[in-house]
Design a protein around this motif. Structure first.
Motif, PDB file in Angstrom:
ATOM      1  N   SER A 269      24.597  13.386   0.515  1.00 56.89           N
ATOM      2  CA  SER A 269      23.625  13.918   1.459  1.00 56.89           C
ATOM      3  C   SER A 269      22.518  12.898   1.661  1.00 56.89           C
ATOM      4  O   SER A 269      22.096  12.227   0.715  1.00 56.89           O
ATOM      5  CB  SER A 269      23.035  15.221   0.935  1.00 56.89           C
ATOM      6  OG  SER A 269      21.894  15.601   1.696  1.00 56.89           O
ATOM      7  N   ALA A 270      22.047  12.764   2.888  1.00 53.76           N
ATOM      8  CA  ALA A 270      20.949  11.832   3.164  1.00 53.76           C
ATOM      9  C   ALA A 270      19.601  12.372   2.706  1.00 53.76           C
ATOM     10  O   ALA A 270      18.615  11.630   2.662  1.00 53.76           O
ATOM     11  CB  ALA A 270      20.898  11.518   4.654  1.00 53.76           C
TER      12      ALA A 270
ATOM     13  N   LEU B  77      16.297  13.071  10.505  1.00 53.84           N
ATOM     14  CA  LEU B  77      16.209  11.989   9.538  1.00 53.84           C
ATOM     15  C   LEU B  77      16.826  10.727  10.145  1.00 53.84           C
ATOM     16  O   LEU B  77      18.018  10.688  10.450  1.00 53.84           O
ATOM     17  CB  LEU B  77      16.928  12.380   8.249  1.00 53.84           C
ATOM     18  CG  LEU B  77      16.502  11.654   6.958  1.00 53.84           C
ATOM     19  CD1 LEU B  77      15.014  11.862   6.684  1.00 53.84           C
ATOM     20  CD2 LEU B  77      17.335  12.147   5.783  1.00 53.84           C
ATOM     21  N   VAL B  78      15.995   9.703  10.348  1.00 51.64           N
ATOM     22  CA  VAL B  78      16.419   8.445  10.956  1.00 51.64           C
ATOM     23  C   VAL B  78      16.553   7.390   9.869  1.00 51.64           C
ATOM     24  O   VAL B  78      15.626   7.168   9.082  1.00 51.64           O
ATOM     25  CB  VAL B  78      15.391   7.981  12.007  1.00 51.64           C
ATOM     26  CG1 VAL B  78      15.791   6.625  12.595  1.00 51.64           C
ATOM     27  CG2 VAL B  78      15.240   9.029  13.102  1.00 51.64           C
ATOM     28  N   HIS B  79      17.700   6.716   9.818  1.00 47.35           N
ATOM     29  CA  HIS B  79      17.916   5.653   8.834  1.00 47.35           C
ATOM     30  C   HIS B  79      17.250   4.379   9.342  1.00 47.35           C
ATOM     31  O   HIS B  79      17.719   3.747  10.293  1.00 47.35           O
ATOM     32  CB  HIS B  79      19.398   5.423   8.607  1.00 47.35           C
ATOM     33  CG  HIS B  79      20.113   6.610   8.038  1.00 47.35           C
ATOM     34  ND1 HIS B  79      19.536   7.424   7.086  1.00 47.35           N
ATOM     35  CD2 HIS B  79      21.347   7.114   8.271  1.00 47.35           C
ATOM     36  CE1 HIS B  79      20.396   8.386   6.757  1.00 47.35           C
ATOM     37  NE2 HIS B  79      21.492   8.218   7.471  1.00 47.35           N
ATOM     38  N   ALA B  80      16.170   3.973   8.681  1.00 48.19           N
ATOM     39  CA  ALA B  80      15.345   2.866   9.169  1.00 48.19           C
ATOM     40  C   ALA B  80      15.771   1.515   8.606  1.00 48.19           C
ATOM     41  O   ALA B  80      15.679   0.497   9.300  1.00 48.19           O
ATOM     42  CB  ALA B  80      13.883   3.117   8.823  1.00 48.19           C
TER      43      ALA B  80
ATOM     44  N   ASP C 210       0.847  -1.185   0.000  1.00 46.84           N
ATOM     45  CA  ASP C 210       0.000   0.000   0.000  1.00 46.84           C
ATOM     46  C   ASP C 210       0.890   1.245   0.000  1.00 46.84           C
ATOM     47  O   ASP C 210       2.076   1.171  -0.303  1.00 46.84           O
ATOM     48  CB  ASP C 210      -0.979  -0.023   1.177  1.00 46.84           C
ATOM     49  CG  ASP C 210      -0.283  -0.274   2.519  1.00 46.84           C
ATOM     50  OD1 ASP C 210       0.957  -0.149   2.582  1.00 46.84           O
ATOM     51  OD2 ASP C 210      -0.987  -0.584   3.495  1.00 46.84           O
ATOM     52  N   ALA C 211       0.341   2.384   0.319  1.00 51.21           N
ATOM     53  CA  ALA C 211       1.068   3.649   0.178  1.00 51.21           C
ATOM     54  C   ALA C 211       2.359   3.656   0.994  1.00 51.21           C
ATOM     55  O   ALA C 211       2.426   3.099   2.090  1.00 51.21           O
ATOM     56  CB  ALA C 211       0.160   4.799   0.620  1.00 51.21           C
ATOM     57  N   LEU C 212       3.376   4.309   0.437  1.00 50.71           N
ATOM     58  CA  LEU C 212       4.631   4.458   1.162  1.00 50.71           C
ATOM     59  C   LEU C 212       4.565   5.660   2.105  1.00 50.71           C
ATOM     60  O   LEU C 212       3.672   6.493   2.032  1.00 50.71           O
ATOM     61  CB  LEU C 212       5.797   4.588   0.188  1.00 50.71           C
ATOM     62  CG  LEU C 212       6.152   3.313  -0.586  1.00 50.71           C
ATOM     63  CD1 LEU C 212       7.477   3.483  -1.312  1.00 50.71           C
ATOM     64  CD2 LEU C 212       6.211   2.079   0.317  1.00 50.71           C
ATOM     65  N   HIS C 213       5.548   5.748   2.994  1.00 55.36           N
ATOM     66  CA  HIS C 213       5.539   6.740   4.070  1.00 55.36           C
ATOM     67  C   HIS C 213       5.796   8.142   3.512  1.00 55.36           C
ATOM     68  O   HIS C 213       6.807   8.380   2.848  1.00 55.36           O
ATOM     69  CB  HIS C 213       6.624   6.382   5.083  1.00 55.36           C
ATOM     70  CG  HIS C 213       6.414   6.971   6.432  1.00 55.36           C
ATOM     71  ND1 HIS C 213       6.281   8.337   6.649  1.00 55.36           N
ATOM     72  CD2 HIS C 213       6.314   6.389   7.657  1.00 55.36           C
ATOM     73  CE1 HIS C 213       6.119   8.560   7.933  1.00 55.36           C
ATOM     74  NE2 HIS C 213       6.131   7.400   8.573  1.00 55.36           N
ATOM     75  N   PRO C 214       4.916   9.101   3.770  1.00 53.92           N
ATOM     76  CA  PRO C 214       5.091  10.452   3.216  1.00 53.92           C
ATOM     77  C   PRO C 214       6.221  11.239   3.863  1.00 53.92           C
ATOM     78  O   PRO C 214       6.619  12.278   3.324  1.00 53.92           O
ATOM     79  CB  PRO C 214       3.737  11.120   3.472  1.00 53.92           C
ATOM     80  CG  PRO C 214       3.182  10.396   4.656  1.00 53.92           C
ATOM     81  CD  PRO C 214       3.635   8.973   4.513  1.00 53.92           C
ATOM     82  N   ASP C 215       6.749  10.778   4.985  1.00 50.94           N
ATOM     83  CA  ASP C 215       7.875  11.455   5.631  1.00 50.94           C
ATOM     84  C   ASP C 215       9.190  10.709   5.423  1.00 50.94           C
ATOM     85  O   ASP C 215      10.175  10.981   6.113  1.00 50.94           O
ATOM     86  CB  ASP C 215       7.614  11.603   7.134  1.00 50.94           C
ATOM     87  CG  ASP C 215       6.428  12.507   7.423  1.00 50.94           C
ATOM     88  OD1 ASP C 215       6.282  13.529   6.719  1.00 50.94           O
ATOM     89  OD2 ASP C 215       5.644  12.176   8.336  1.00 50.94           O
ATOM     90  N   ALA C 216       9.190   9.778   4.479  1.00 48.59           N
ATOM     91  CA  ALA C 216      10.385   8.958   4.244  1.00 48.59           C
ATOM     92  C   ALA C 216      11.034   9.290   2.912  1.00 48.59           C
ATOM     93  O   ALA C 216      10.417   9.864   2.004  1.00 48.59           O
ATOM     94  CB  ALA C 216      10.023   7.472   4.289  1.00 48.59           C
TER      95      ALA C 216
END
Length: 347
Positions: free
Chosen positions: A107-108, A219-222, A57-63
């Motif tokens: 850059s991340a 920004l957290v690397h998940a 389903d939809a991906l994360h809008p803050d990712a």
């Protein structure tokens, strides 16, 4: 008996989060598979696919979902392709794509030239491609090409106590059931096809995926994705979050001892044998290696028909674990976006 929808989605998860779950407990942040191969319709072009979210389903809008490409062998990003997504509304979502090169690519953030702006995500069987100059993009639900016998995997490994897949039961009868757990699974796929010359392979590239999410302004690397199943099979709950957040350039120094220790248990490797095997498969640093001048077949890139589970289990056990006997999926496409149409969702 057909698999239920919930069970199928859960099995498609590639277990890079804690307790065999999703990273940070969010399926949307789960990177599932990374593929790299020559376009079957044009030998001068390369296809790069990063799959995420086994719920499709939809991906994360803050990712930020990122493809990192190293083309000079220093394990640092020389080219980055970043996908970002709008908040989903009424079953719809859009995506934008940025491409950065050189120092900017390290850059991340989603930086560089914006190649796609607010294109429609495909959630149905119609694959909506987006063309930007020499690049073709797709984002949306697709049939998951990954095939594996999950019930057999559960019989083979002791996953108690946060050990995940690091304690196989070797010997005795074969654990395999002969049933592919992923025949009705979907995944969210991001696909780019581009001129191979753009990659500037000399003679190869190293490729890895990254999923980062913004939490409280940071920004957290998940999650990260390189070689198939390396993160799942070589990590425990004690190390997964650090591994997922780390950078490939540091892999040799940080993870060699852990990998060697594990391989001593799973395949009775000596330290010298383990390091030789790691180097032969080039799994540290954990970046998928692809020489586009040679046919794609794992570990040179990866195609949908590669049996990466058999490869990894044979590697871990020094050939003691028998093949699963499964066949690749048959719903693959010979044209963009190459992954088959998504399966209908079950109620």
């Amino acid at each position: 008996m057909p698999l239920t929808s919930e069970r199928t989605r859960r099995m498609s998860n590639h277990f890079t989060g804690l307790s065999l779950g999703a990273p940070l407990g969010d399926q949307r942040l789960d990177l599932c598979d990374l593929y790299a191969f020559q376009s079957p319709t044009d030998s001068t072009r390369t296809v790069l696919i990063l799959n995420a979210n086994p719920n499709a389903d939809a991906l994360h809008p803050d990712a930020i979902y990122r493809l990192n490409i190293d083309n000079d062998g220093d394990c640092l990003t020389d080219m980055a392709i970043s996908y970002v997504f709008s908040p989903p509304r009424d079953g719809r979502q859009t995506f934008s794509v940025f491409m950065a090169k050189g120092e900017e690519a390290r850059s991340a953030e989603a930086v560089g030239q914006q190649l796609v702006t607010d294109a429609e995500v495909s959630f149905g069987t119609t694959a909506k491609r987006v063309t930007s100059g020499p690049y073709t993009f797709f984002a949306g639900s697709r049939s998951d090409a990954f095939f594996f016998d999950f019930d057999g995997i559960k019989d083979l490994f002791d996953t108690t106590g946060g050990r995940n897949f690091t304690a196989p039961h070797l010997g005795g009868k074969s654990p395999w059931t002969g049933v592919d757990s992923n025949t009705e699974a979907n995944v969210f796929s991001t696909v780019v096809e581009l001129p191979t010359s753009e990659l500037r392979a000399d003679p190869e590239i190293r490729l890895w995926g990254r999923c980062s999410v913004r939490e409280n302004g940071r920004l957290v690397h998940a999650d990260r994705a390189g070689h198939p199943s390396v993160s799942s099979f070589f990590n425990t709950d004690e190390t997964k979050e650090e591994y997922n957040a780390s950078e490939p350039v540091n892999d040799r120094d940080r993870w060699t001892d852990q990998f060697v220790h594990l391989m001593g248990h799973t395949g009775n490797y000596t330290r010298e044998e383990a390091i030789a095997a790691i180097d032969a498969d080039r799994i540290l640093p954990d970046m998928l290696v692809f020489d586009p001048a040679k046919p794609a077949q794992y570990p040179n890139g990866r195609v949908f028909t590669d049996d990466v589970i058999n490869h990894r289990l044979s590697f871990l056990s020094k050939g003691d674990i028998p093949p699963t006997g499964l066949d690749p999926h048959t719903d693959l496409l010979n044209e963009f976006p190459y992954l088959g149409n998504p399966h209908p969702k079950r109620s």
